[in-house]
Design an enzyme around this catalytic site. Structure first.
Site, PDB file in Angstrom:
ATOM      1  N   GLU A 292       0.831  -1.208   0.000  1.00 16.79           N
ATOM      2  CA  GLU A 292       0.000   0.000   0.000  1.00 16.79           C
ATOM      3  C   GLU A 292       0.862   1.252   0.000  1.00 16.79           C
ATOM      4  O   GLU A 292       1.131   1.822   1.072  1.00 16.79           O
ATOM      5  CB  GLU A 292      -0.958   0.018   1.197  1.00 16.79           C
ATOM      6  CG  GLU A 292      -2.042  -1.039   1.106  1.00 16.79           C
ATOM      7  CD  GLU A 292      -3.131  -0.883   2.149  1.00 16.79           C
ATOM      8  OE1 GLU A 292      -2.969  -0.094   3.108  1.00 16.79           O
ATOM      9  OE2 GLU A 292      -4.170  -1.567   2.003  1.00 16.79           O
ATOM     10  N   GLU A 384      -6.028  -7.236  -1.483  1.00 16.49           N
ATOM     11  CA  GLU A 384      -6.400  -7.194  -0.056  1.00 16.49           C
ATOM     12  C   GLU A 384      -7.719  -6.455   0.092  1.00 16.49           C
ATOM     13  O   GLU A 384      -7.925  -5.420  -0.539  1.00 16.49           O
ATOM     14  CB  GLU A 384      -5.307  -6.468   0.753  1.00 16.49           C
ATOM     15  CG  GLU A 384      -5.622  -6.418   2.252  1.00 16.49           C
ATOM     16  CD  GLU A 384      -4.621  -5.579   3.057  1.00 16.49           C
ATOM     17  OE1 GLU A 384      -3.398  -5.787   2.895  1.00 16.49           O
ATOM     18  OE2 GLU A 384      -5.089  -4.720   3.831  1.00 16.49           O
TER      19      GLU A 384
END
Ligand code: IDC
Length: 466
Positions: A292, A384
């Site tokens: 991320e 995710e």
């Protein structure tokens, strides 16, 4: 032969192709088209078009066909240059697939929209010559495949699909057909390694009927940076456990804080050089190079990707690589941006996908809209997501999770749910303490989130096998 060439020349003249005519340029004896509805959803569909040249060799091909219903519109195609004019759709070969030998095939495809009926196209012609070879594929779209029909998926996900690759905006299997991989993500393996053992992997493969396990290797927070060799080896052993059960393994270089992946560039190169060399011959490995990115521009992420991907390719040339996106892999939306910065400046590499993450209680319609838009232009993988809030805790949002999963199913976007662990947080699939024992199968060990995900993931995959 002379007579055939003369006949061809006449046909070409009649068709107004004299200027283009050469024995190489026209498909002489015809062609065959297999047209398949890969999936259909409300107002939209995806079709695969396999073109087989039954005539002489062609140096450049153009396929034309007619959409029979006025509401049918081309949205986005791949492996060809696609255009639509009125009801006529045209696809022209690209540099790398333009030449078609006698008997050779090329696979192209597109997504479309429709308003009324969605009949199969008609009047296929290759370089102006009607494709009279039988037009195969499914006769009609099947918007609601019967989930009880036993599919051809008696083997394992990797056994059936083999080495996967990116095709257009999809992930395709060894038969060049789009597939969706559904599975779970580990929690940080530095904290929850007790959860990844033979019993839990058996449950994931057999009870959950999952297709993949994402292996979340944090880099900071007591992760890789504290013991590179040890974490590399732990990742490899989980990859082996997945491989033994026919599951795909996504190796996640779980950068989070700091958010600029370039902070870990040297570590990423070292790590991926090692795992890619070690796992190059396996068919089950997908690489995710930055979990991320946050607080960082798309340009910086792209620069990181263009330095790490060649390291992977040098060791494992055919593996799919997933690139994280801006704003915690939100395609930039959480930073007030959008997918267009990627569409306008994609990573300069082939066989890659882009990551999108969401937490259902925090991320709703505007995030779904961004992913839907992006999915028509970019190969996307939800590496995710959570059923809860972005903290990994809070109440499960069933309505939003269901809307998300329905969308991912429609778009055939693969996903991994956070987390296959017994962490004391509502995003975890197992009750706290489960990983101290050996029972990963009974319903009592599941949380509310685990129960929901198991019910979604365990439905039949029906992977195409031809
Ligand atoms: C969370 C874990 C939590 C851990 C925290 C800090 O659930 O136990 O303390 O990380 O590392 C992400 C991240 C993922 C987060 C998850 C939930 O990729 O690492 O895990 N999340 O906050 N992005 C959005 C949410």
């Amino acid at each position: 032969m002379k007579r055939l060439l003369a006949l061809l020349a006449t046909c070409a003249t009649v068709l107004g192709l004299t200027a283009l005519f050469s024995p190489q340029a026209v498909a002489a004896a015809g062609c065959k088209v297999d047209y398949t509805f890969a999936s259909q959803w409300q107002g939209g569909f995806q079709a695969g078009v396999k073109i087989t040249n039954l005539g002489g060799p062609v140096s450049a091909w153009t396929l034309a066909f007619t959409m029979p219903d006025a509401g049918q519109k081309l949205v986005q195609g791949w492996n060809a240059t696609w255009t639509q004019s009125g009801s006529t759709v045209t696809a022209a070969g690209l540099d790398w697939n333009r030449a078609l030998a006698t008997g050779a095939s090329v696979d192209v495809g597109f997504t479309g929209s429709f308003t009324g009926a969605n009949p199969k196209p008609a009047a296929f012609a290759l370089n102006g010559v009607a494709c009279t070879g039988s037009i195969g594929g499914d006769p009609t779209p099947d918007p609601t495949p019967d989930p009880t029909t036993p599919g051809p998926t008696t083997g394992t996900p990797v056994g059936i699909n083999g080495q996967v690759h990116v095709c257009g905006v999809n992930l395709c299997n060894q038969y060049n057909r789009p597939i969706q991989l559904r599975g779970m993500s580990t929690h940080g393996i530095q904290w929850f390694s007790a959860c990844y053992n033979d019993a839990s992997m058996d449950a994931l493969a057999q009870d959950w009927k999952a297709d993949l396990l994402r292996v979340a290797m944090y880099v900071q927070e007591e992760g890789y940076e504290t013991d590179p060799a040890g974490f590399t080896s732990r990742v490899n052993s989980i990859v082996d456990m997945a491989e033994a059960r026919g599951l795909y393994a996504m190796i996640d270089f779980h950068t989070l804080t700091p958010g600029d992946p370039n902070y870990n560039l040297a570590r990423a190169k070292t790590f991926f050089a090692s795992v890619a060399a070690r796992n190059a011959d396996k068919k089950n490995v997908i690489y995710e190079i930055a979990n991320e990115p946050n607080g960082v521009s798309w340009a910086a992420i792209k620069s990181y990707a263009e330095q790490v991907i060649p390291v992977i390719r040098a060791a494992d040339p055919d593996a799919v690589v997933v690139v994280g996106t801006r704003g915690w892999s939100s395609l930039g939306v959480s930073d007030g941006s959008s997918e267009s910065e990627i569409v306008n400046s994609p990573v300069n590499a082939a066989n890659i996908m882009y990551a999108f993450h969401f937490y259902a209680a925090s991320h709703k319609d505007n995030y779904r809209a961004a992913l839907s838009r992006a999915a028509a232009r970019l190969p996307m993988f939800v590496t995710e997501f959570g059923t809860v809030s972005a903290t990994g805790g809070g109440a499960l949002d069933r309505t939003s999770t269901t809307a998300w999963l329905d969308l991912l199913d429609q778009l055939k976007i693969g996903y991994a749910n956070w987390t296959y662990s017994d962490a004391p947080e509502s995003s975890a699939a197992f009750q706290p303490g489960t990983c101290d024992g050996t029972d990963y199968s009974s319903s009592g060990v599941l949380t509310e989130s685990g129960t929901l995900l198991k019910s979604r993931i365990s439905t039949s995959d029906n992977f195409p096998t031809s």
